[in-house]
Design an enzyme around this catalytic site. Structure first.
Site, PDB file in Angstrom:
ATOM      1  N   ASP A   1      43.643  38.776  38.798  1.00 52.76           N
ATOM      2  CA  ASP A   1      44.765  38.666  39.759  1.00 52.76           C
ATOM      3  C   ASP A   1      44.250  38.005  41.043  1.00 52.76           C
ATOM      4  O   ASP A   1      43.053  37.809  41.207  1.00 52.76           O
ATOM      5  CB  ASP A   1      45.304  40.068  40.102  1.00 52.76           C
ATOM      6  CG  ASP A   1      44.205  40.980  40.635  1.00 52.76           C
ATOM      7  OD1 ASP A   1      43.518  41.623  39.818  1.00 52.76           O
ATOM      8  OD2 ASP A   1      43.968  41.001  41.855  1.00 52.76           O
TER       9      ASP A   1
ATOM     10  N   ASP B   1      44.546  39.366  44.090  1.00 62.50           N
ATOM     11  CA  ASP B   1      44.613  40.398  45.120  1.00 62.50           C
ATOM     12  C   ASP B   1      45.952  40.219  45.853  1.00 62.50           C
ATOM     13  O   ASP B   1      46.917  39.777  45.234  1.00 62.50           O
ATOM     14  CB  ASP B   1      43.371  40.357  46.036  1.00 62.50           C
ATOM     15  CG  ASP B   1      43.123  41.707  46.691  1.00 62.50           C
ATOM     16  OD1 ASP B   1      43.162  42.730  45.970  1.00 62.50           O
ATOM     17  OD2 ASP B   1      42.910  41.763  47.909  1.00 62.50           O
TER      18      ASP B   1
HETATM   19  N1  LIG Z   1      42.634  43.041  43.246  1.00 59.87           N
HETATM   20  C1  LIG Z   1      41.723  43.918  42.859  1.00 59.87           C
HETATM   21  N2  LIG Z   1      41.127  44.720  43.775  1.00 59.87           N
HETATM   22  C2  LIG Z   1      40.190  45.606  43.395  1.00 59.87           C
HETATM   23  N3  LIG Z   1      39.801  45.791  42.130  1.00 59.87           N
HETATM   24  C3  LIG Z   1      40.376  45.030  41.197  1.00 59.87           C
HETATM   25  N4  LIG Z   1      40.203  44.972  39.877  1.00 59.87           N
HETATM   26  C4  LIG Z   1      41.015  44.037  39.380  1.00 59.87           C
HETATM   27  N5  LIG Z   1      41.746  43.461  40.361  1.00 59.87           N
HETATM   28  C5  LIG Z   1      41.352  44.074  41.507  1.00 59.87           C
END
Ligand SMILES: Nc1ncnc2[nH]cnc12
Ligand SMILES: CSC[C@H]1O[C@H](OP(=O)(O)O)[C@H](O)[C@@H]1O
Length: 291
Positions: free
Chosen positions: A209, A211
């Site tokens: 992703d 974030d």
């Molecule tokens: N955006 C994110 N922040 C922290 N841990 C994660 N693991 C997968 N995506 C994450």
């Protein structure tokens, strides 16, 4: 000494396939119970061990993963090289969901975890200026490339405590001010503990992703992460299968000194050492302590 590759599988990677003589074995550690039993076997003539970081069925949160027991148990059964495979958010447009990143630096923002095997009665200070092993990282890069994965060489991983994802302000700060590339919740203190245990450590981030900073993607959605992870897990397994041939079964001393990290690190004089702590350090530091 022979190579034994230890894979720590993160979210979405709870087992690996294709091991000869595969057996799940329980490993007792003086640092508590590891996350799960450890799957051992052989691949292309190289000994392998696999430990699901959160346990099968995803039992442990990033805060409660027994990091010390995990590293101790891997070292105790003979692992020489630890490869972490982790789900991560991305701070960079060009590190897209589905891509892998061979991480080489960390910023540790975790605060609720035991971060060292050492302490009162046996104090040690190891260097983590270069927290990952370049030799092992290069093998991961090649294995990922050979598997047709879009993989980026090098990146800074922000380790947050979690379990909640970052606020928008935090996400922007990690990206714009601190220059981080990826974010996750588990590689610290794991990498620091591996260094204390004189194990080579490499980290492969599987991007799931963007974030929360990305204007087109909004907030982090765990169902979206899981969907991306399902695709990533097969890629990760393909990458793992390529590692034994690249690393080989004979193991020379690490050219970067990972396996000698404690050489000048232990400050407590032999007569001042705590016998109980020294006994617990038998696997991690027996080479130096003669425990
Ligand atoms: N955006 C994110 N922040 C922290 N841990 C994660 N693991 C997968 N995506 C994450
Ligand atoms: C499933 S999203 C958050 C979760 O995923 C990552 O785990 P791991 O590093 O073990 O792959 C992240 O660090 C969080 O624990």
């Amino acid at each position: 000494m022979g190579t034994m590759i230890g894979i720590i599988g993160g979210s979405g990677l709870y087992e690996i396939e294709g091991l000869q003589d595969a057996t799940w074995q329980s490993v007792a550690s003086p640092w508590g119970d590891p996350s799960d039993d450890i799957l051992t076997g052989t691949l292309d003539g190289v000994k392998m061990a696999f430990l699901p970081r959160h346990g099968r069925g995803h039992v442990h949160s990033p805060t409660t993963v027994p990091y010390r027991a995990n590293i101790d148990a891997l070292k105790r059964i003979g692992v020489t090289d630890v490869i972490s495979v982790s789900a991560c958010g991305s701070f960079r447009e060009d590190m897209a969901p589905g891509d892998f990143v061979v991480v080489d630096q960390f910023i540790d923002r975790t605060f609720a975890r035991d971060k060292s095997f050492f302490g009162t009665g046996c104090v040690a200070h190891v260097s983590v200026a270069h927290p990952t092993c370049p030799r092992l990282g290069a093998a991961c890069l090649e294995a990922a490339q050979d598997s047709g994965i879009t993989v980026h060489q090098g990146g800074t991983y922000l380790a947050m405590e979690g379990p909640q994802f970052s606020t928008l302000a935090e996400s922007k700060m990690y990206r714009e001010v601190w220059g981080c590339d990826v974010i996750g919740m588990t590689n610290m203190p794991e990498a620091k503990l591996a260094r204390e245990a004189e194990l080579c450590y490499a980290s492969v981030a599987m991007i799931t992703d963007y974030d929360s900073w990305h204007p087109d993607h909004g907030e982090v959605d765990v169902t979206q992460i899981i969907a991306t992870l399902m695709g990533n897990a097969d890629k990760a397994r393909d990458m793992v299968k390529k590692l034994p041939a690249l690393l080989g079964s004979d193991r020379a001393p690490c050219p970067h000194g990972c396996d000698r990290a404690l050489e000048f690190a232990i400050l407590t004089q032999p007569q001042n050492r705590d016998a109980q702590l020294v006994a617990k350090l038998d696997a991690v530091a027996g080479r130096m302590l003669g425990a």
